[in-house]
Scaffold this active site. Structure first.
Site, short mmCIF file in Angstrom:
data_model
loop_
_atom_site.label_atom_id
_atom_site.label_comp_id
_atom_site.label_asym_id
_atom_site.label_seq_id
_atom_site.Cartn_x
_atom_site.Cartn_y
_atom_site.Cartn_z
N ARG A 90 -19.24 -0.63 11.24
CA ARG A 90 -19.20 1.47 10.54
C ARG A 90 -19.03 1.77 9.25
O ARG A 90 -18.07 1.27 8.89
CB ARG A 90 -17.93 1.60 11.83
CG ARG A 90 -17.57 2.91 12.03
CD ARG A 90 -16.78 2.79 12.81
NE ARG A 90 -16.21 4.86 12.96
CZ ARG A 90 -15.08 5.32 12.20
NH1 ARG A 90 -14.38 4.70 11.31
NH2 ARG A 90 -14.85 6.38 12.48
N HIS A 134 -17.65 11.81 7.77
CA HIS A 134 -16.14 11.09 7.59
C HIS A 134 -15.55 12.24 6.18
O HIS A 134 -15.02 11.57 5.62
CB HIS A 134 -16.26 10.04 7.35
CG HIS A 134 -14.85 9.21 8.01
ND1 HIS A 134 -14.78 7.82 8.78
CD2 HIS A 134 -13.91 9.12 7.33
CE1 HIS A 134 -14.03 7.68 8.48
NE2 HIS A 134 -13.08 8.32 7.20
N GLU A 179 -13.01 12.15 13.66
CA GLU A 179 -11.91 12.36 13.32
C GLU A 179 -12.01 14.08 13.12
O GLU A 179 -11.01 14.88 12.48
CB GLU A 179 -10.53 11.66 12.49
CG GLU A 179 -10.50 9.98 13.03
CD GLU A 179 -8.99 9.78 11.76
OE1 GLU A 179 -8.65 10.20 10.91
OE2 GLU A 179 -8.60 8.87 12.24
N ASN A 303 -9.38 6.11 17.14
CA ASN A 303 -9.10 5.39 15.93
C ASN A 303 -7.55 4.97 16.31
O ASN A 303 -7.06 6.57 16.81
CB ASN A 303 -9.15 6.54 14.70
CG ASN A 303 -10.44 6.38 14.51
OD1 ASN A 303 -11.51 5.27 14.49
ND2 ASN A 303 -11.18 6.91 13.05
N TYR A 305 -3.37 4.47 15.39
CA TYR A 305 -2.65 3.90 14.07
C TYR A 305 -1.45 4.08 14.66
O TYR A 305 -0.42 2.84 14.53
CB TYR A 305 -2.95 4.46 12.77
CG TYR A 305 -3.95 4.26 12.38
CD1 TYR A 305 -3.78 3.37 11.61
CD2 TYR A 305 -4.55 5.30 12.78
CE1 TYR A 305 -5.32 3.04 11.11
CE2 TYR A 305 -5.78 5.29 12.09
CZ TYR A 305 -6.22 3.70 11.10
OH TYR A 305 -7.94 3.11 10.41
N GLU A 369 -11.10 2.61 14.56
CA GLU A 369 -10.38 1.58 13.87
C GLU A 369 -9.07 1.75 14.16
O GLU A 369 -8.63 2.40 14.65
CB GLU A 369 -10.28 3.67 12.53
CG GLU A 369 -11.83 3.89 11.68
CD GLU A 369 -10.57 5.46 10.76
OE1 GLU A 369 -9.66 5.21 11.11
OE2 GLU A 369 -11.32 5.87 10.46
C1 FCB Z 1 -8.00 7.79 9.02
C2 FCB Z 1 -9.25 8.15 9.29
C3 FCB Z 1 -9.78 6.70 7.39
C4 FCB Z 1 -8.43 6.11 7.39
C5 FCB Z 1 -7.15 5.64 7.42
C6 FCB Z 1 -6.12 5.19 7.19
O1 FCB Z 1 -7.80 9.04 9.67
O2 FCB Z 1 -10.57 8.20 8.92
O3 FCB Z 1 -10.51 7.46 6.42
O4 FCB Z 1 -8.16 6.67 5.90
O5 FCB Z 1 -6.82 6.64 8.85
#
Ligand code: FCB
Length: 461
Positions: A90, A134, A179, A303, A305, A369
């Site tokens: 990607r 992006h 995002e 995405n 985290y 992500e």
């Molecule tokens: C996300 C972004 C990516 C990267 C990660 C850690 O928010 O999409 O570009 O910075 O975080």
């Protein structure tokens, strides 16, 4: 899918987690974070060029001028992907490389780069997944109002059509935006990201126009014959730590449902509209916009985290990227964190995936992500990043559990292939499974890359 326990002599074995046939394994990057070549072959400035060159905005004044020099080293990087056995890559297309003015003249040399990249990927058996935005908005469009201006949505759809015309014969999966919450609220409300504005009303307008741009681009991609259309959101389960529900629901509206509901149900959540109404009003949401935004989607990119923890806190002022969160506290993470200070909690990925397939059953899911920054240090030719291996192992087990619980998860793309320009943190935060020595541009696959290669080969853990 099977799950069993394998016992090997001498060590306690974790249970096996085998993924469904056809599960897509890959890695992700983004244009401004890796390409460099910021002024080459007709590329125009983006808001991130301007922002990173504004003193005090990015750690140590780092910029994406050179980054990983991927623009020149893409063939080496594709070989690396093939060596790791990745099925999918990607990447994002830089709008200012393709349409430097944001609207108007197309820069053929910019398109040529992505043409070469796609051919190289296909020649190595790696499937390209294109993201069209992006965060590197052409600066001339910001000068005309940026995402807070409605016209930007239309210009985005025109640009999407240009890229599809060139690559559509070889690229199947097209993601419009990465995002939009971050683009709108870190870009236009907290000012931590480009363009660095601090105006909550502008942020809500930006969010709506990003969604409108998504819908218009999805329409034009579909009309041009795109096989799969996707949207990638940063999603985070919101957990209220004091036993209440109202704070979590409000933050969930801002962070998650503000984007999920318009894109997948064709309406804004009522609780969100109440907040928008108090920050500049609803006049920017025109009749028919939600029909445009609500396009059939093949994939929702996720995405993930970390989860978000909140509690009720009367008297607390609103947190900068979250307008309308008066009387809510964002709790500092308890427990282990990554080098970003982000809590490590794989269970959030499982609950998120299960919720999405329950609440929005019509769309397939792809983790676009997931990954972590740690303070990696090379040890000769080796980078021992056990903490990242543990992070990825935990999150893949969570993804596997979500599939077992009914989530329609089709694949997983690790963030990131390479250490890169981590936005306001510059080169200080390393998310790659491949280490980059930014002085020499030497690439060193970390232990996590070698571990991931085995995961891909076995289709599981
Ligand atoms: C996300 C972004 C990516 C990267 C990660 C850690 O928010 O999409 O570009 O910075 O975080």
């Amino acid at each position: 899918m099977t799950e069993q326990t394998i016992t090997t002599t001498g060590e306690a074995a974790a249970p096996r987690a085998v993924f469904p046939d056809g599960f897509v394994w890959g890695a992700a990057t983004a244009s401004y974070q890796i390409e460099g070549a910021a002024t080459e072959d007709g590329r125009g400035p983006s808001i991130w060029d301007t922002f990173s060159k504004t003193p005090g905005k990015v750690a140590d004044g780092h910029t994406g001028d050179v980054a990983c020099d991927h623009y020149h080293r893409y063939a080496d990087d594709v070989r690396l992907m093939a060596d790791l056995g990745l099925a999918a890559y990607r990447f994002s297309v830089a709008w200012p490389r393709v349409v430097p003015g944001g609207t108007g003249a197309v820069n053929a040399a910019g398109l040529d780069f992505y043409d070469r990249l796609v051919d190289e990927l296909l020649a190595h058996g790696v499937t390209p997944y294109v993201t069209l935005y992006h965060w590197d908005l052409p600066q001339p469009l910001e000068d005309a109002g940026g995402w807070a201006a409605r016209d930007t949505a239309r210009h985005f759809a025109d640009y999407a059509a240009v890229v599809h015309e060139r690559l559509g014969d070889r690229v199947r999966t097209w993601t419009t935006l990465n995002e939009p919450w971050v683009a709108a609220f870190l870009g236009y409300c907290s000012g931590e990201h480009a363009p660095g504005r601090r105006d909550p009303a502008a942020a809500f307008r930006a969010a709506h126009h990003l969604l409108l741009g998504h819908g218009l681009a999805a329409q034009s991609l579909r009309a041009a014959g795109a096989a799969e259309v996707a949207l990638t959101l940063n999603l985070s389960p919101v957990v209220q730590t004091d036993g209440g529900e109202d704070a979590a629901r409000l933050v969930d509206g801002l962070l998650n449902r503000q984007f999920l509901d318009p894109a997948l149900r064709g309406r804004y959540p009522e609780d969100l509209l109440e907040i928008v109404a108090r920050h500049g009003g609803l006049g920017h949401i025109k009749d028919g916009d939600l029909d445009v935004i609500h396009q059939p989607l093949d994939l929702l990119g996720i995405n993930y985290y970390n989860p978000t923890h909140v509690s009720a806190a009367p008297g607390q002022p609103a947190a900068p990227p979250f307008p309308g969160t008066e009387d809510i506290r964002f709790d500092p993470p308890a427990g282990p964190t990554t080098a970003m200070g982000w809590p490590i909690d794989p269970s959030g990925l499982e609950s998120l995936l299960v919720r999405l397939s329950r609440d929005y059953p019509e769309v397939g899911l792809l983790v676009t992500e997931n990954g972590a920054a740690f303070d990696d240090r090379p040890d000769g030719d080796r980078v021992r990043d056990d903490d990242r291996v543990a992070f990825l192992d935990g999150h893949l087990r969570a993804a596997h559990a979500a599939i077992a619980a009914g989530a329609d998860l089709r694949g997983y793309l690790v963030w990131s292939l390479l250490d890169n320009f981590e936005w306001a943190f510059g080169y200080h935060k390393r998310f790659g499974i491949v280490y980059i020595d930014f002085e020499t541009q030497r690439r060193v696959p970390k232990d996590s890359a070698l571990w991931y290669r085995e995961v891909v080969r076995r289709n599981g853990l």
